[in-house]
Design a protein around this motif. Structure first.
Motif, PDB file in Angstrom:
ATOM      1  N   ARG A  28       0.394  11.508   1.558  1.00 37.61           N
ATOM      2  CA  ARG A  28       0.617  10.339   2.406  1.00 37.61           C
ATOM      3  C   ARG A  28       1.840  10.519   3.306  1.00 37.61           C
TER       4      ARG A  28
ATOM      5  N   ARG B 178      -0.455  12.721  -4.398  1.00 38.38           N
ATOM      6  CA  ARG B 178      -0.863  11.621  -3.521  1.00 38.38           C
ATOM      7  C   ARG B 178       0.261  11.240  -2.570  1.00 38.38           C
ATOM      8  N   ARG B 179       1.484  11.177  -3.107  1.00 37.46           N
ATOM      9  CA  ARG B 179       2.615  10.796  -2.269  1.00 37.46           C
ATOM     10  C   ARG B 179       2.899  11.843  -1.193  1.00 37.46           C
TER      11      ARG B 179
ATOM     12  N   GLU C   5       4.553   1.617   0.609  1.00 41.20           N
ATOM     13  CA  GLU C   5       3.161   1.948   0.290  1.00 41.20           C
ATOM     14  C   GLU C   5       3.176   2.536  -1.116  1.00 41.20           C
TER      15      GLU C   5
ATOM     16  N   GLU D  93       0.757  12.394   6.279  1.00 36.23           N
ATOM     17  CA  GLU D  93       0.017  11.562   7.233  1.00 36.23           C
ATOM     18  C   GLU D  93       0.947  10.664   8.047  1.00 36.23           C
TER      19      GLU D  93
ATOM     20  N   ILE E 143       7.034   5.779   0.549  1.00 32.00           N
ATOM     21  CA  ILE E 143       5.779   6.096  -0.133  1.00 32.00           C
ATOM     22  C   ILE E 143       6.114   6.122  -1.619  1.00 32.00           C
TER      23      ILE E 143
END
Length: 346
Positions: free
Chosen positions: A118, A114-115, A100, A121, A79
């Motif tokens: 992610r 944000r990282r 990503e 997830e 990520i």
């Protein structure tokens, strides 16, 4: 003879710059860290060949983890920060790693959050993946023992001051631990960007650039604040001056965080003429050609720069501030809790 490229690229050089100053120069510092961590996981059975390793990275760790996965027959999923450039993206793809990348941003907090989201997830949807926890797991310190041994051997017992970006804490922190096992009076000076929460610098914003890899907008679990004697916060203009001076004066072409460490190390060496000051250069300057080195005409003379001395992180000011940390505990907002690890494990 080396058996894999990761051995060669992860091995640093120690360069004597004169005046008691030395540069520990890596081509890619986190290669040694990632390789040692992965080897430990394989040796202990935590991962097996064919497994997938996943983590967040602003660039260097992605390269290191991809090389470790290539070496040991593993898969790698990154990520990536907005700072990951095309050169690294292509290398990752050819090495078989998947990436990503977060959308463009010059906001350290937004990019890292944000990282983190992610990663949470990915781990949730792929329970068989192994999260490397470069921000939290001390196994990443294992790869710095050889570098510390080299510093101790080459400096021959001189009083030492180590200067470098704090980052996750397992580079400067690990080196200091290993060095202090041989030379207990080794001093540790950490370098931070403004905006980083780790030592309480998040109250001052520097919109010019993210100095990737040496600061954080989230608490890191493997930063030991008690190890640090002094902390410097450097803004973009100060770090640019340090990078340009290092290339012009010593021909060392290295990244922006190295410029910050060079600036700080020269200042600390001037205050402590009886000590050998070694600063970390974690990567090359290639990704900073346009943003830093092409602007060399704007660089201030480093002799004209000096830090603002502060007693509390609330008093920090751009472009450069310094505080005697003296092993103090972390600010409350920089304390890592198991809740973050648990949330990312779910």
């Amino acid at each position: 003879m080396d058996e894999h490229f990761s051995e060669a690229v992860g091995r640093p050089d120690l360069i004597d710059l004169g005046g008691g100053l030395a540069c520990l120069r890596f081509e890619s510092m986190k290669v040694a860290s990632a390789v040692a961590a992965v080897r430990h996981l394989l040796d202990t059975g935590a991962v097996r060949p064919g497994d997938t390793l996943v983590d967040s990275s602003s660039g260097m760790y992605a390269h290191g983890l991809a090389l470790a996965a290539h070496r040991y027959g593993l898969h790698c999923h990154i990520i990536g920060s907005t700072t990951v450039d095309r050169t690294l993206r292509v290398q990752l793809a050819v090495l078989g790693a998947t990436l990503e990348q977060m959308p463009p941003s010059d906001d350290l907090r937004l990019d890292q959050n944000r990282r983190v989201t992610r990663v949470r997830e990915v781990i949730r949807d792929n329970p068989g993946f192994h999260w490397m926890r470069q921000y939290h797991d001390d196994i990443h310190a294992l790869g710095y023992r050889e570098a510390a041994d080299m510093i101790a051997r080459e400096t021959g017992g001189e009083p030492l001051t180590l200067v470098g970006g704090v980052g996750t804490g397992v580079s400067t922190g690990a080196l200091a631990r290993f060095l202090r096992s041989k030379e207990p009076d080794t001093a540790l000076v950490g370098v931070q960007p403004f905006g980083s929460v780790t030592f309480g610098g998040d109250g001052v914003e520097d919109r010019d650039i993210i100095i990737a890899g040496i600061g954080s907008s989230i608490p890191f679990g493997n930063v030991d604040h008690a190890l640090y004697d002094t902390v410097h916060w450097t803004g973009f203009t100060a770090a640019l001056a340090g990078s340009v001076d290092l290339l012009r004066r010593h021909a060392v072409f290295a990244g922006l965080s190295t410029g910050a460490a060079h600036l700080v190390a020269r200042w600390e060496a001037g205050r402590n003429p009886g000590r050998r000051v070694v600063f970390l250069a974690p990567d090359t300057g290639h990704r900073y050609v346009e943003s830093v080195f092409a602007r060399h005409g704007e660089a201030a003379a480093i002799e004209d720069l000096a830090p603002r001395e502060v007693l509390d992180p609330d008093d920090l000011e751009l472009p450069w501030s310094r505080m005697e940390w003296q092993g103090a505990p972390p600010p409350s907002r920089a304390v890592h809790t198991d809740d973050l690890v648990a949330s990312l494990d779910r």
